[in-house]
Design a protein around this motif. Structure first.
Motif, PDB file in Angstrom:
ATOM      1  N   ALA A 131       1.443   8.112  10.194  1.00 23.69           N
ATOM      2  CA  ALA A 131       0.858   7.445  11.358  1.00 23.69           C
ATOM      3  C   ALA A 131       0.063   6.218  10.926  1.00 23.69           C
ATOM      4  CB  ALA A 131      -0.031   8.417  12.123  1.00 23.69           C
ATOM      5  N   LEU A 132      -0.707   6.364   9.850  1.00 24.78           N
ATOM      6  CA  LEU A 132      -1.447   5.221   9.312  1.00 24.78           C
ATOM      7  C   LEU A 132      -0.483   4.097   8.942  1.00 24.78           C
ATOM      8  CD1 LEU A 132      -4.403   5.128   6.857  1.00 24.78           C
ATOM      9  CD2 LEU A 132      -2.304   3.927   6.245  1.00 24.78           C
ATOM     10  N   ALA A 133       0.630   4.445   8.292  1.00 24.33           N
ATOM     11  CA  ALA A 133       1.606   3.436   7.873  1.00 24.33           C
ATOM     12  C   ALA A 133       2.195   2.698   9.074  1.00 24.33           C
ATOM     13  CB  ALA A 133       2.714   4.092   7.061  1.00 24.33           C
ATOM     14  N   GLY A 134       2.551   3.439  10.123  1.00 23.56           N
ATOM     15  CA  GLY A 134       3.126   2.799  11.290  1.00 23.56           C
ATOM     16  C   GLY A 134       2.161   1.863  11.981  1.00 23.56           C
ATOM     17  N   ALA A 135       0.922   2.317  12.148  1.00 28.26           N
ATOM     18  CA  ALA A 135      -0.080   1.498  12.831  1.00 28.26           C
ATOM     19  C   ALA A 135      -0.443   0.266  12.012  1.00 28.26           C
ATOM     20  CB  ALA A 135      -1.324   2.325  13.124  1.00 28.26           C
ATOM     21  N   MET A 136      -0.610   0.433  10.711  1.00 25.68           N
ATOM     22  CA  MET A 136      -0.965  -0.713   9.870  1.00 25.68           C
ATOM     23  C   MET A 136       0.167  -1.724   9.795  1.00 25.68           C
ATOM     24  SD  MET A 136      -3.390   0.340   6.662  1.00 25.68           S
ATOM     25  CE  MET A 136      -3.589  -1.411   6.306  1.00 25.68           C
ATOM     26  N   THR A 137       1.399  -1.240   9.768  1.00 24.82           N
ATOM     27  CA  THR A 137       2.535  -2.159   9.712  1.00 24.82           C
ATOM     28  C   THR A 137       2.559  -3.060  10.938  1.00 24.82           C
ATOM     29  OG1 THR A 137       3.867  -0.668   8.343  1.00 24.82           O
ATOM     30  CG2 THR A 137       5.060  -2.298   9.645  1.00 24.82           C
ATOM     31  N   VAL A 138       2.358  -2.489  12.116  1.00 21.95           N
ATOM     32  CA  VAL A 138       2.312  -3.288  13.341  1.00 21.95           C
ATOM     33  C   VAL A 138       1.159  -4.286  13.274  1.00 21.95           C
ATOM     34  CG1 VAL A 138       1.884  -3.213  15.830  1.00 21.95           C
ATOM     35  CG2 VAL A 138       3.443  -1.567  14.780  1.00 21.95           C
ATOM     36  N   ALA A 139      -0.013  -3.830  12.853  1.00 25.82           N
ATOM     37  CA  ALA A 139      -1.181  -4.709  12.800  1.00 25.82           C
ATOM     38  C   ALA A 139      -0.965  -5.875  11.834  1.00 25.82           C
ATOM     39  CB  ALA A 139      -2.416  -3.902  12.390  1.00 25.82           C
ATOM     40  N   LEU A 140      -0.385  -5.594  10.675  1.00 28.09           N
ATOM     41  CA  LEU A 140      -0.149  -6.654   9.697  1.00 28.09           C
ATOM     42  C   LEU A 140       0.917  -7.628  10.189  1.00 28.09           C
ATOM     43  CD1 LEU A 140      -0.312  -4.480   6.452  1.00 28.09           C
ATOM     44  CD2 LEU A 140      -1.980  -6.211   7.178  1.00 28.09           C
TER      45      LEU A 140
ATOM     46  N   GLU B 270       1.364  -8.389  13.208  1.00 29.55           N
ATOM     47  CA  GLU B 270       0.687  -9.182  14.233  1.00 29.55           C
ATOM     48  C   GLU B 270      -0.237 -10.229  13.622  1.00 29.55           C
ATOM     49  OE1 GLU B 270       1.078  -9.332  17.405  1.00 29.55           O
ATOM     50  OE2 GLU B 270       2.542  -7.717  17.553  1.00 29.55           O
ATOM     51  N   GLY B 271      -0.393 -10.189  12.299  1.00 32.84           N
ATOM     52  CA  GLY B 271      -1.231 -11.175  11.633  1.00 32.84           C
ATOM     53  C   GLY B 271      -2.695 -10.815  11.559  1.00 32.84           C
ATOM     54  N   LEU B 272      -3.030  -9.550  11.852  1.00 33.79           N
ATOM     55  CA  LEU B 272      -4.429  -9.135  11.753  1.00 33.79           C
ATOM     56  C   LEU B 272      -4.855  -9.085  10.287  1.00 33.79           C
ATOM     57  CD1 LEU B 272      -4.654  -6.232  14.377  1.00 33.79           C
ATOM     58  CD2 LEU B 272      -5.313  -8.635  14.635  1.00 33.79           C
ATOM     59  N   PRO B 273      -6.122  -9.357  10.008  1.00 35.69           N
ATOM     60  CA  PRO B 273      -6.598  -9.254   8.625  1.00 35.69           C
ATOM     61  C   PRO B 273      -6.535  -7.812   8.142  1.00 35.69           C
ATOM     62  CG  PRO B 273      -8.431  -9.624  10.126  1.00 35.69           C
ATOM     63  CD  PRO B 273      -7.182  -9.802  10.932  1.00 35.69           C
ATOM     64  N   LEU B 274      -6.543  -7.649   6.830  1.00 33.51           N
ATOM     65  CA  LEU B 274      -6.418  -6.329   6.236  1.00 33.51           C
ATOM     66  C   LEU B 274      -7.496  -5.380   6.740  1.00 33.51           C
ATOM     67  CD1 LEU B 274      -4.827  -4.631   4.135  1.00 33.51           C
ATOM     68  CD2 LEU B 274      -6.444  -5.437   2.403  1.00 33.51           C
ATOM     69  N   SER B 275      -8.704  -5.879   6.947  1.00 34.78           N
ATOM     70  CA  SER B 275      -9.800  -5.021   7.399  1.00 34.78           C
ATOM     71  C   SER B 275      -9.506  -4.410   8.758  1.00 34.78           C
ATOM     72  CB  SER B 275     -11.108  -5.819   7.453  1.00 34.78           C
ATOM     73  OG  SER B 275     -10.975  -6.934   8.321  1.00 34.78           O
ATOM     74  N   GLN B 276      -8.996  -5.207   9.686  1.00 37.17           N
ATOM     75  CA  GLN B 276      -8.683  -4.690  11.015  1.00 37.17           C
ATOM     76  C   GLN B 276      -7.463  -3.777  10.987  1.00 37.17           C
ATOM     77  OE1 GLN B 276      -8.732  -7.459  14.319  1.00 37.17           O
ATOM     78  NE2 GLN B 276     -10.086  -8.861  13.209  1.00 37.17           N
ATOM     79  N   ALA B 277      -6.489  -4.139  10.177  1.00 41.93           N
ATOM     80  CA  ALA B 277      -5.289  -3.299  10.057  1.00 41.93           C
ATOM     81  C   ALA B 277      -5.651  -1.919   9.522  1.00 41.93           C
ATOM     82  CB  ALA B 277      -4.271  -3.982   9.151  1.00 41.93           C
TER      83      ALA B 277
END
Length: 313
Positions: A255-264, A266-273
């Motif tokens: 779940a973490l991998a899926g959510a972070m992949t979408v966030a990254l 989208e161009g979000l910084p690593l901290s937000q991802a």
């Protein structure tokens, strides 16, 4: 928000989880209950990503049995395009885990011979090249043998490739493609195996070892302890919030991998991802299935519980 097209390649199989209601004693019969649903690293992560707005398709392998039919139905129900190969004379892969009364894994058995046999050849299909060309990103897992992962990295050159380590034994299959990865999701034992170190070594040293092997960005989870994300500029840490209830830890990393992949993407910084990934993992721990239902309200509530990351160095 842009709807990115993610091509997942890897595990989509049956997850069986036996939860003990009594105290675990090695060699003894423990009362409990068995649950079965469809999981697999690539599928779990993609299902999370799709719930968060991505479009998804998956390439996996399954047999021509009732279990394979269940996998096909789950992929369709998740709104994911199914590009998998079906082998009528083979058994669909499965993962069986025994959990203690707290929801932690005591032992697990992965029956995944079909992946070992079929993935390297199937990754040479012309259809896969066309699907790869249409994708914005690739999400794979180490259920694929090393030769198949190398083929995948070559096919996906020029696109962001995200990967899930799966287990310490399988994580090392990613060694030769570490420089090609946009981000690798792993737990501490998997990270240590890839870095050629022990899991008791300092996590900062493990991260340095991964960077030395060419990994530009990654995430190291440690169960209920600090989750760490790193790239060339940052090493960020978040202490995950205490779950409001612990149902099953299986699938939290996916779940973490899926959510972070979408966030990254989208161009979000690593901290937000990282915050978004930890929020999705929290919901997974609180869910009886390997992939939580991520309504906007539930995700927003979970995200509000996750503190901002701190720079480790």
């Amino acid at each position: 928000m842009t709807s990115h097209n993610i091509l997942a390649v890897g595990g989509a199989h049956v997850d069986r989880r036996g939860r003990m209601t009594g105290t675990f004693v090695p060699g003894a019969s423990i009362p409990g209950a068995m649950r079965e649903d469809v999981g697999g690293g690539a599928f779990n992560a993609l299902r999370t990503a799709v719930q968060l707005g991505a479009r998804g398709s998956i390439v996996s392998m399954r047999g021509g049995d009732a279990v394979g039919d269940a996998v096909a139905r789950a992929i369709a129900q998740a709104g994911i395009s199914d590009l998998s190969a079906v082998f009528l004379d083979r058994a669909t892969p499965s993962y069986t885990a025994l959990l203690d009364s707290e929801g932690d894994v005591v032992a697990a058995l992965a029956d995944m011979a079909l992946y070992e046999i079929a993935f390297p050849k199937q990754l040479r299909r012309a259809k896969l090249r066309a699907e790869m060309a249409a994708a914005d990103a690739v999400l794979c897992d180490a259920n694929i043998p090393a030769a198949g992962l190398q083929r995948l990295a070559a096919l996906g050159e020029g696109k962001p490739i995200f990967a899930i380590a799966i287990s310490p034994a399988k994580a090392v299959r990613l060694t030769d493609i570490l420089p090609a990865l946009a981000c690798l999701y792993m737990n501490r034992r998997e990270a240590a195996a890839l870095a050629g170190m022990g899991s008791d070594d300092p996590v900062e040293a493990i991260i340095d070892g991964l960077k030395a092997r060419g990994l530009a960005r990654g995430v190291v989870t440690q169960g209920s302890r600090t989750a760490i994300a790193f790239d060339a500029f940052h090493v960020l840490a978040i202490a995950p919030p205490a779950p409001r209830k612990i149902v099953d830890v299986t699938g939290a990393g996916d779940a973490l991998a899926g959510a972070m992949t979408v966030a990254l993407l989208e161009g979000l910084p690593l901290s937000q991802a990282l915050r978004q990934g930890v929020a999705a993992a929290l919901l997974a721990v609180e869910s009886p299935t390997s992939t939580p239902e991520l309504s906007r309200a539930a995700f927003a509530d979970a995200l509000a519980l996750v503190s901002a990351p701190e720079e480790m160095r």
